[in-house]
Motif scaffolding. Structure first.
Motif, PDB file in Angstrom:
ATOM      1  N   HIS A   1      -4.131  14.856   6.818  1.00 21.53           N
ATOM      2  CA  HIS A   1      -3.907  13.491   5.897  1.00 21.53           C
ATOM      3  C   HIS A   1      -4.996  12.614   6.538  1.00 21.53           C
ATOM      4  O   HIS A   1      -5.329  12.557   7.863  1.00 21.53           O
ATOM      5  CB  HIS A   1      -2.505  12.884   6.337  1.00 21.53           C
ATOM      6  CG  HIS A   1      -2.085  12.035   5.400  1.00 21.53           C
ATOM      7  ND1 HIS A   1      -2.577  10.735   5.686  1.00 21.53           N
ATOM      8  CD2 HIS A   1      -1.444  11.796   4.146  1.00 21.53           C
ATOM      9  CE1 HIS A   1      -2.017   9.779   4.793  1.00 21.53           C
ATOM     10  NE2 HIS A   1      -1.495  10.667   3.851  1.00 21.53           N
ATOM     11  N   PRO A   2      -5.493  11.589   5.749  1.00 17.48           N
ATOM     12  CA  PRO A   2      -6.626  10.567   6.147  1.00 17.48           C
ATOM     13  C   PRO A   2      -6.030  10.004   7.437  1.00 17.48           C
ATOM     14  O   PRO A   2      -5.055   9.036   7.373  1.00 17.48           O
ATOM     15  CB  PRO A   2      -6.698   9.764   5.085  1.00 17.48           C
ATOM     16  CG  PRO A   2      -6.263  10.628   3.799  1.00 17.48           C
ATOM     17  CD  PRO A   2      -5.259  11.328   4.268  1.00 17.48           C
ATOM     18  N   ALA A   3      -6.936   9.873   8.489  1.00 22.75           N
ATOM     19  CA  ALA A   3      -6.324   9.192   9.844  1.00 22.75           C
ATOM     20  C   ALA A   3      -6.602   7.837   9.847  1.00 22.75           C
ATOM     21  O   ALA A   3      -5.756   7.141  10.483  1.00 22.75           O
ATOM     22  CB  ALA A   3      -7.309   9.778  10.950  1.00 22.75           C
ATOM     23  N   SER A   4      -7.047   7.377   8.785  1.00 17.08           N
ATOM     24  CA  SER A   4      -7.391   6.027   8.681  1.00 17.08           C
ATOM     25  C   SER A   4      -5.853   5.012   8.401  1.00 17.08           C
ATOM     26  O   SER A   4      -5.868   3.872   8.719  1.00 17.08           O
ATOM     27  CB  SER A   4      -8.313   5.457   7.744  1.00 17.08           C
ATOM     28  OG  SER A   4      -7.764   5.906   6.211  1.00 17.08           O
ATOM     29  N   PHE A   5      -4.973   5.815   7.822  1.00 14.82           N
ATOM     30  CA  PHE A   5      -3.776   5.228   7.697  1.00 14.82           C
ATOM     31  C   PHE A   5      -2.670   5.461   8.906  1.00 14.82           C
ATOM     32  O   PHE A   5      -1.637   4.848   8.652  1.00 14.82           O
ATOM     33  CB  PHE A   5      -3.076   5.839   6.425  1.00 14.82           C
ATOM     34  CG  PHE A   5      -3.806   5.869   5.146  1.00 14.82           C
ATOM     35  CD1 PHE A   5      -3.907   4.517   4.653  1.00 14.82           C
ATOM     36  CD2 PHE A   5      -4.407   6.757   4.451  1.00 14.82           C
ATOM     37  CE1 PHE A   5      -4.712   4.245   3.377  1.00 14.82           C
ATOM     38  CE2 PHE A   5      -5.185   6.492   3.466  1.00 14.82           C
ATOM     39  CZ  PHE A   5      -5.220   5.146   2.712  1.00 14.82           C
TER      40      PHE A   5
ATOM     41  N   GLN B   1       0.068   4.286  -0.060  1.00 11.91           N
ATOM     42  CA  GLN B   1      -0.659   5.277   0.975  1.00 11.91           C
ATOM     43  C   GLN B   1      -0.066   5.139   2.398  1.00 11.91           C
ATOM     44  O   GLN B   1       0.007   6.195   3.148  1.00 11.91           O
ATOM     45  CB  GLN B   1      -2.126   4.996   0.933  1.00 11.91           C
ATOM     46  CG  GLN B   1      -2.948   5.442  -0.227  1.00 11.91           C
ATOM     47  CD  GLN B   1      -3.002   6.838  -0.844  1.00 11.91           C
ATOM     48  OE1 GLN B   1      -2.328   7.535  -0.116  1.00 11.91           O
ATOM     49  NE2 GLN B   1      -3.734   7.240  -1.733  1.00 11.91           N
TER      50      GLN B   1
ATOM     51  N   ASP C   1       0.904  -1.264  -0.040  1.00 12.02           N
ATOM     52  CA  ASP C   1      -0.169   0.055   0.030  1.00 12.02           C
ATOM     53  C   ASP C   1       0.947   1.116   0.104  1.00 12.02           C
ATOM     54  O   ASP C   1       1.520   1.625   0.978  1.00 12.02           O
ATOM     55  CB  ASP C   1      -0.918   0.133   1.301  1.00 12.02           C
ATOM     56  CG  ASP C   1      -2.017   1.141   0.958  1.00 12.02           C
ATOM     57  OD1 ASP C   1      -1.889   1.928   0.345  1.00 12.02           O
ATOM     58  OD2 ASP C   1      -2.973   1.179   2.003  1.00 12.02           O
TER      59      ASP C   1
ATOM     60  N   SER D   1      -1.576  14.810  11.041  1.00 17.31           N
ATOM     61  CA  SER D   1      -2.921  15.155  11.380  1.00 17.31           C
ATOM     62  C   SER D   1      -2.966  16.716  11.145  1.00 17.31           C
ATOM     63  O   SER D   1      -3.948  17.057  10.763  1.00 17.31           O
ATOM     64  CB  SER D   1      -2.794  14.992  12.990  1.00 17.31           C
ATOM     65  OG  SER D   1      -4.105  15.278  13.459  1.00 17.31           O
TER      66      SER D   1
END
Length: 212
Positions: free
Chosen positions: A91-95, A50, A48, A87
């Motif tokens: 940036h997407p926190a799921s990563f 990402q 991944d 943060s």
């Protein structure tokens, strides 16, 4: 690579320029080489991007000197700081958990086993940069910056003594660097690591001829 990742990379690089404090062996060029290697390995291993790309860019966002008593905490400090930076960027926190682990586990000093493919790739990419021509240059730069002698005057390569890389820079080749390919997780990294070790052994052979 996801189209928007290139935009994020510019933000990661700008973040380093604003916040990072580099040393002789951990500069922006080192980070860019690690990113390049990590991308190649990620594409080969279907990892991944990402996770791999932000972790590679920010893996050294906190630098602790090699001879510091806090050295073993460096990767955890960098992982924590990286998530704080990400943060703030939105940036997407799921990563975040996967990125944090990849950064935390990358360091040799920390001794943390990488548990994900992405963490293994970031660790492999970072260790590849300790080998080959660039590995020689970085090792000598760091040894000089810490005031260590290049080699033992009577036994440069440790044939008749125990290696001591706290005193002699060349000893670090034997105590750590030559062992790295066998510790890598991906086949591509192991093969590239072995090729780079050949270059390093050639350097030592030439050094031996020159110093007698």
């Amino acid at each position: 690579m996801p189209q928007d990742l290139s935009v994020w990379e510019e933000r990661f690089k700008a973040c380093l320029f604003e916040h990072a404090r580099f040393d002789a062996g951990h500069d922006l060029e080192h980070i860019q080489r690690v990113v390049l290697s990590a991308k190649k390995l990620a594409l080969q291993e279907n990892a991944d991007l990402q996770v791999v790309v932000p972790a590679a860019w920010l893996h050294d966002c906190v630098i602790v000197p090699k001879d510091s008593p806090l050295r073993k905490q460096a990767s955890r400090l960098a992982a924590d700081q990286a998530i704080e930076h990400l943060s703030k960027m939105g940036h997407p926190a799921s990563f975040f958990p996967a990125i944090h682990h990849a950064i935390h586990a990358h360091s040799f000093s920390a001794g943390i086993a990488p548990e994900t493919l992405e963490a293994k790739i970031v660790q492999d990419a970072d260790r590849l940069d300790a080998l080959g021509a660039i590995g020689i240059a970085r090792c000598l730069m760091l040894g000089g910056s810490m005031g260590r002698a290049l080699y033992h005057p009577e036994d440069p390569f440790g044939h008749h003594r125990e290696h001591d890389d706290l005193t002699y820079t060349i000893d670090h080749f034997y105590l750590k660097l030559f062992k790295l390919p066998g510790q890598m997780h991906t086949q591509a990294a192991r093969e590239e690591g072995e090729r780079r070790v050949v270059v390093m052994r050639g350097f030592l052979e030439q050094l031996g001829r020159e110093v007698g």
